[in-house]
Structures are given as C-alpha cells and as structure tokens.
Motif scaffolding. Structure first.
Motif, mmCIF file in Angstrom:
data_model
loop_
_atom_site.group_PDB
_atom_site.id
_atom_site.type_symbol
_atom_site.label_atom_id
_atom_site.label_comp_id
_atom_site.label_asym_id
_atom_site.label_seq_id
_atom_site.Cartn_x
_atom_site.Cartn_y
_atom_site.Cartn_z
ATOM 1 N N GLY A 13 12.702 0.709 20.707
ATOM 2 C CA GLY A 13 13.453 2.010 20.083
ATOM 3 C C GLY A 13 14.118 1.895 18.717
ATOM 4 N N ILE A 14 12.765 1.792 17.816
ATOM 5 C CA ILE A 14 13.109 1.865 16.236
ATOM 6 C C ILE A 14 11.928 2.556 15.783
ATOM 7 N N LYS A 15 12.421 3.585 14.710
ATOM 8 C CA LYS A 15 11.402 4.232 14.099
ATOM 9 C C LYS A 15 10.530 3.541 13.159
ATOM 10 N N GLN A 16 9.595 3.916 12.713
ATOM 11 C CA GLN A 16 8.677 3.172 11.591
ATOM 12 C C GLN A 16 9.470 3.080 10.520
ATOM 13 N N LEU A 23 11.856 -4.865 7.209
ATOM 14 C CA LEU A 23 11.055 -5.643 6.496
ATOM 15 C C LEU A 23 10.963 -5.457 4.850
ATOM 16 N N GLY A 24 11.739 -4.687 4.441
ATOM 17 C CA GLY A 24 11.723 -4.286 2.943
ATOM 18 C C GLY A 24 10.544 -4.181 2.222
ATOM 19 N N VAL A 25 9.867 -3.051 2.799
ATOM 20 C CA VAL A 25 8.784 -2.423 2.616
ATOM 21 C C VAL A 25 8.698 -0.844 2.418
ATOM 22 N N GLU A 26 7.853 -0.296 2.002
ATOM 23 C CA GLU A 26 8.038 1.384 1.859
ATOM 24 C C GLU A 26 7.689 1.844 3.057
ATOM 25 N N ALA A 27 7.882 2.894 3.498
ATOM 26 C CA ALA A 27 7.590 3.555 4.943
ATOM 27 C C ALA A 27 6.004 3.530 4.775
ATOM 28 N N ASN A 28 5.536 4.142 3.796
ATOM 29 C CA ASN A 28 3.966 4.377 3.928
ATOM 30 C C ASN A 28 3.328 3.150 3.816
ATOM 31 N N TYR A 31 2.897 3.211 7.719
ATOM 32 C CA TYR A 31 2.045 3.961 8.121
ATOM 33 C C TYR A 31 0.470 3.476 7.799
ATOM 34 N N ARG A 32 0.313 2.907 6.849
ATOM 35 C CA ARG A 32 -1.048 2.146 6.557
ATOM 36 C C ARG A 32 -1.307 1.238 7.307
ATOM 37 N N TRP A 33 -0.376 0.365 7.976
ATOM 38 C CA TRP A 33 -0.619 -0.411 9.002
ATOM 39 C C TRP A 33 -0.795 0.067 10.328
ATOM 40 N N THR A 34 -0.132 1.058 10.746
ATOM 41 C CA THR A 34 -0.057 1.760 11.960
ATOM 42 C C THR A 34 -1.551 2.571 12.078
ATOM 43 N N SER A 35 -2.192 2.889 11.022
ATOM 44 C CA SER A 35 -3.191 3.868 10.978
ATOM 45 C C SER A 35 -4.484 2.825 10.851
ATOM 46 N N GLY A 36 -4.299 1.556 10.524
ATOM 47 C CA GLY A 36 -5.354 0.456 10.537
ATOM 48 C C GLY A 36 -5.995 0.509 8.976
ATOM 49 N N ALA A 37 -5.423 1.203 8.106
ATOM 50 C CA ALA A 37 -5.794 1.514 6.625
ATOM 51 C C ALA A 37 -5.787 0.047 6.051
ATOM 52 N N ARG A 38 -4.541 -0.609 6.279
ATOM 53 C CA ARG A 38 -4.035 -1.989 5.753
ATOM 54 C C ARG A 38 -3.643 -2.921 6.776
ATOM 55 N N ILE A 39 -3.954 -4.152 6.535
ATOM 56 C CA ILE A 39 -3.492 -5.264 7.509
ATOM 57 C C ILE A 39 -2.263 -5.926 7.000
#
Length: 92
Positions: A13-16, A23-28, A31-39
C-alpha cells in the motif's frame, strides 16, 4: 523485476513516490525501474527487499522452488588461423 516492484508497492500500500523517498532516489528513477528502462543497483534491490519483506529472488521473479535451467548459449565459431599466418600477424 519491473512488474514485481509495482506488485509489491500495491501489496504493502505505498506509492512509487513513497518508495523513492524511502530509498533516497528520485521518483523518476522508480519510474525507470518499473518501466523496464533501467535496472536497480544491487544496494537498492536489497533495500527494497527490506521494505517489501521479501527475498531478492522473489523481487527479481526467480522461482526458487522450480528454477529454470538456462539454455546453452550457442557460440559462434571463429576459424583459427594457420600457424604460418598466425606467426606473421604476431610479427606485425
């Protein structure tokens, strides 16, 4: 792994954006992880495992009970040079 990150966010129940903050990372980045653009980096994978209360295998979608055996990778054969020709190339 991109689908698993989304699934685990929904499961607990958490938003990205909240995951990014934890995690101390940017929201984008999320997004890159969940879109498969980055690992994600290994440290981020381990941190997500703590947040999601899962193993790295589970997060990466590896089925520990029924592992897939990878197919043998076909290698392209490269013809070897003859002894004389090889000696010439070493002299150059």
């Amino acid at each position: 792994m991109s689908i698993r990150i989304k699934e685990y966010c929904e499961k607990i129940g958490i938003k990205q954006a909240d995951l990014a903050e934890r995690l101390g990372v940017e929201a984008n980045t999320i997004y890159r992880w969940t879109s498969g653009a980055r690992i994600p980096h290994w440290n981020d994978i381990l941190a997500m495992c703590k947040i999601f209360n899962c193993t790295a295998d589970e997060l990466m979608g590896n089925d520990v009970e029924n592992p897939q055996i990878p197919r043998k990778v076909a290698r392209k054969r490269v013809p070897r040079e003859s002894g004389e020709r090889q000696a010439q190339s070493l002299r150059l």
